[in-house]
Design a protein around this motif. Structure first.
Motif, PDB file in Angstrom:
ATOM      1  N   THR A 166       0.302   3.978  -3.047  1.00 24.07           N
ATOM      2  CA  THR A 166      -0.026   5.112  -2.237  1.00 24.07           C
ATOM      3  C   THR A 166       1.047   6.248  -3.014  1.00 24.07           C
ATOM      4  O   THR A 166       0.672   7.166  -3.206  1.00 24.07           O
ATOM      5  N   PHE A 167       2.998   5.840  -3.022  1.00 26.31           N
ATOM      6  CA  PHE A 167       3.527   6.577  -3.484  1.00 26.31           C
ATOM      7  C   PHE A 167       3.590   7.139  -5.017  1.00 26.31           C
ATOM      8  O   PHE A 167       3.805   8.120  -5.312  1.00 26.31           O
ATOM      9  N   TYR A 168       3.142   6.287  -5.925  1.00 25.73           N
ATOM     10  CA  TYR A 168       2.914   6.583  -7.526  1.00 25.73           C
ATOM     11  C   TYR A 168       0.774   6.582  -7.344  1.00 25.73           C
ATOM     12  O   TYR A 168       0.569   6.948  -7.042  1.00 25.73           O
ATOM     13  N   ASN A 169       0.585   8.569  -8.670  1.00 19.79           N
ATOM     14  CA  ASN A 169       0.066   8.542  -8.465  1.00 19.79           C
ATOM     15  C   ASN A 169      -1.026   7.850  -9.198  1.00 19.79           C
ATOM     16  O   ASN A 169      -2.322   7.647  -9.502  1.00 19.79           O
ATOM     17  N   TYR A 228       0.785  -1.101   0.336  1.00 23.03           N
ATOM     18  CA  TYR A 228       0.127  -0.291   0.379  1.00 23.03           C
ATOM     19  C   TYR A 228       0.792   1.282  -0.391  1.00 23.03           C
ATOM     20  O   TYR A 228       0.736   2.193  -0.638  1.00 23.03           O
ATOM     21  N   GLY A 229       2.418   1.112   0.543  1.00 26.71           N
ATOM     22  CA  GLY A 229       3.075   2.186   0.938  1.00 26.71           C
ATOM     23  C   GLY A 229       3.128   1.938  -1.007  1.00 26.71           C
ATOM     24  O   GLY A 229       3.776   3.316  -1.389  1.00 26.71           O
TER      25      GLY A 229
END
Lengths: 157, 573
Positions: free
Chosen positions: A58-61, A54-55
């Motif tokens: 969510t880092f990438y759009n 998930y980390g």
């Protein structure tokens, strides 16, 4: 495990954590978004905790965690559109739909996404709705645009 | 071996060592907000920057290896300015509500702001907005106070092998969170609180039970009973400036009475009771071909860990409740009946070194006849706050002894506070149960010390058994893997969730270093060395409890009030 995830993973035999992003991309391509079940199944396969996946996601759009709506609105935030006022356009859509980029409205009709330059700089600020380009979007038009799609939905219902 | 020069002083360093380590060993303080001793450096906070002669920029000393002849300045104007600026920038997106913060006075961010002389708000702007996560019964998360040092993420992943939290989002939106931003209560978090221990600010703290306890004390109807875990007496003093490792059991008992607790009991008593039940369970399993290796069940973080990650090993867990809940249950049954007290009016408070005990107390299966074994749990830190709130100090009190009939404990029960202690106590009693003789010594040296995994083989009568003690769930995970792969020379495994055991629990005083933990451990060993009664079965009050009420270990009554069972837990792993 869903069939989609299963078929994607079958393309990555003996994969390790460096295959995470391609796998996420493939699953989203086929499923439209990353569900909890998909993330958990990918985690089991790659031996990665879901929090880590998930980390990374969510880092990438590009990754989303809810299915896209019936009408998927993409707001161009490229340089030309930015100069021509795409931020107020984005904010107006957020206000009208009551969702943030990456989210889907509760009724499932609209989803919103921010994208980098779509190559329509001459038409800035530009947006697309299910691929159809709207040029020179004026804030005052947005209400009408949203309304027209709502009408379409109710007519089809 | 290299010789380097730090602040014009020559110091000897080890090969491959970092500048920070070398400085620390030489007693030169370099501040850091993200470094965890023993783990690989991340260089996240940049507080430890130093100036090295011949190098253009400042270097992060936590991640920079020493080199022969290196000349280091730890407090050059450039380094100090950089540190101060970092703190100022961190404060620019910090709630600035120190006066209302639970860490006021022992916050590392606040401490550095003070040390570096931050006296004005040089940067200001819109502050980030975050949701508080108060879903967990053990841990309270306030991301607004987080400085993204990443220590919580790393202990959760690298020490505990749980990984319930990670960095999510990117850039200025980065925060620490669970997968899909679920509440900690439904995540894989085992409530161990090691993240709270390493958190430099108030972003992570225990869910406070102070209010319910104070309300209970002030309720004339309620009979409020405190029990303190074996490790509390050797750590509480630190909150009052007493040096680590001093046993303050007497004055703590006195303080608890002054706070208004109607009875004060020692959980070490029920640790003895646990040993009798667990020891008998082990002997029963060995003699009757039961599921082995048996695994201890006193550490609630470990229990949740097994339920989530290794449900196939649930049958291996001892069915014994933890000492905290055993004593709670005995108080609301035997003691209430003996003293003619209304069970419903009893309010049991556990004083524990642990945040997971708060979760354990709330587990629905922990009750007797529908009455909760434990009504509230306070950590060591919360007890210290309560004592201070009531205007007391530990310095001016006369020691008192705990209430009967649970005042007497063996030193075996006290050993529960350190990793390997449960096993040592269990072996002493198992030896007696199997051979009828007392174990000579009875110290078992190989089960002592801070090693994360200790394995000992023992000859008891004609039985050769292997026992293991693991602390830190990462170490337990390693052992489980070996067992899964066929290792079968171990019959009994003690697992403590926190590295070092309860003396380093998630509810203990913060900002500790390894020497403090060692001092706490030594204190427990000293208590054992000097004790008269060193075996759980030698505790006369335990014998009396069995004679008067329980019958014998594993009796029907024991099973009803002292044992429980666990089941698989479905969470996102």
């Amino acid at each position: 495990m869903s069939k989609i995830v299963e078929s994607v993973l079958s393309n990555y035999p003996n994969a390790s954590r460096d295959s995470l992003i391609p796998i996420l991309q493939d699953v989203q391509e086929l499923d439209g978004f990353l569900s909890k079940d998909s993330v958990e199944a990918i985690g089991k396969y790659l031996r990665l905790p879901t929090s880590k996946i998930y980390g990374v996601a969510t880092f990438y759009n590009q990754f989303r965690f809810s299915p896209v709506g019936q009408y998927h609105i993409e707001i161009c935030r490229g340089t030309a559109c930015h100069v021509k006022g795409s931020l107020p356009v984005l904010e107006e859509f957020q206000r009208q739909l009551n969702i943030n980029p990456g989210e889907t409205s509760k009724d499932g009709i609209f989803s919103l996404e921010v994208v980098a330059c779509i190559g329509a700089c001459g038409l800035a600020p530009a947006i697309t709705i299910n691929g159809e380009v709207y040029a020179n979007v004026d804030i005052d038009d947005i209400k009408k645009i949203v309304k027209s799609y709502r009408r379409k939905v109710s007519e089809n219902a | 071996m290299y010789t380097i020069e730090v602040n014009n002083r020559h110091i000897q360093t080890k090969d491959g060592e970092t500048i920070l380590n070398a400085c620390n060993r030489a007693g030169i303080k370099v501040p850091t907000l993200c470094h965890i001793e023993g783990l690989f450096p991340t260089g996240a906070c940049r507080m430890c920057v130093v100036e090295v002669e011949g190098m253009d920029g400042l270097v992060p000393s936590c991640a920079w290896p020493v080199k022969e002849g290196m000349k280091v300045n730890t407090f050059s104007p450039k380094a100090l300015k950089a540190r101060k600026t970092i703190i100022e920038l961190l404060l620019a997106d910090h709630p600035d509500d120190c006066l209302y913060c639970v860490r006021n006075g022992d916050c590392e961010l606040q401490g550095l702001a003070e040390e570096l002389g931050v006296r004005q708000r040089r940067y200001s702007g819109k502050k980030s907005q975050y949701d508080i996560d108060s879903s967990s019964s053990a841990i309270f998360r306030d991301p607004a106070k987080c400085i993204l040092c990443g220590k919580c993420v790393r202990v959760c992943e690298e020490i505990q092998g749980v990984s319930s939290i990670d960095f999510i989002e990117r850039g200025c939106k980065t925060e620490i969170g669970t997968a899909f931003r679920e509440g900690l209560n439904v995540s894989s978090c085992v409530n161990c609180g090691q993240c709270v221990i390493v958190c430099p600010t108030g972003a992570l703290r225990e869910k406070s039970n102070l209010k319910v306890v104070i309300d209970a004390i002030n309720d004339p109807e309620k009979i409020v009973i405190a029990q303190h875990a074996p490790s509390i007496s050797v750590t509480l003093g630190e909150e009052f400036g007493i040096k680590p490792g001093r046993d303050v059991v007497g004055i703590m008992t006195s303080a608890l009475r002054k706070l208004g607790f109607d009875r004060v009991f020692d959980t070490s008593f029920s640790a003895d009771l646990t040993i009798l039940e667990e020891g008998s369970e082990l002997v029963h399993r060995i003699k009757n071909g039961g599921v082995l290796p048996m695994m201890t069940s006193c550490s609630p973080g470990w229990i949740k860990f097994v339920e989530e990650f290794y449900p196939e090993y649930i049958p291996n867990l001892s069915s014994c409740k933890s000492p905290q809940n055993m004593l709670g249950a005995v108080i609301k049954s035997y003691y209430a009946e003996k003293e003619n007290l209304d069970k419903k009016k009893i309010f049991n408070v556990g004083i524990m070194p642990c945040s997971a005990k708060k979760f354990e107390a709330e587990r629905p299966e922990m009750n007797v006849d529908g009455l909760r074994d434990i009504d509230a749990v306070l950590t060591t830190r919360e007890l210290a706050r309560l004592i201070k709130m009531y205007g007391m100090s530990l310095h001016d009190m006369e020691p008192e002894i705990a209430d009967n009939p649970f005042a007497e404990r063996s030193s075996a029960g006290k050993l529960f506070g350190a990793t390997g202690g449960v096993m040592e106590a269990a072996v002493r009693t198992a030896y007696y149960l199997l051979t009828g003789k007392e174990l000579e010594g009875p110290k078992i040296k190989d089960l002592r010390g801070l090693d994360g995994l200790k394995v000992v083989y023992l000859q008891i009568g004609d039985l050769k058994i292997g026992v293991a003690a693991a602390s830190g769930l990462g170490n337990a995970k390693k052992l489980l893997k070996e067992i899964k792969n066929g290792r079968n020379d171990i019959h009994f495994i003690e697992v403590m969730t926190c590295p070092g055991g309860c003396i380093n629990g998630g509810g203990q005083p913060q900002a500790v270093n390894i020497d403090d933990v060692k001092a706490r451990m030594k204190a427990l060993y000293t208590i054992d060395r000097d004790a008269e009664i060193r075996t759980s079965h030698g505790n006369k009050y335990i014998q009396k409890l069995y004679k008067d009420y329980l019958g014998e270990p594993l009796s029907e009554k024991s099973h009803k009030i002292l044992h429980t069972h666990y089941k698989k837990r479905d969470v996102l792993l």
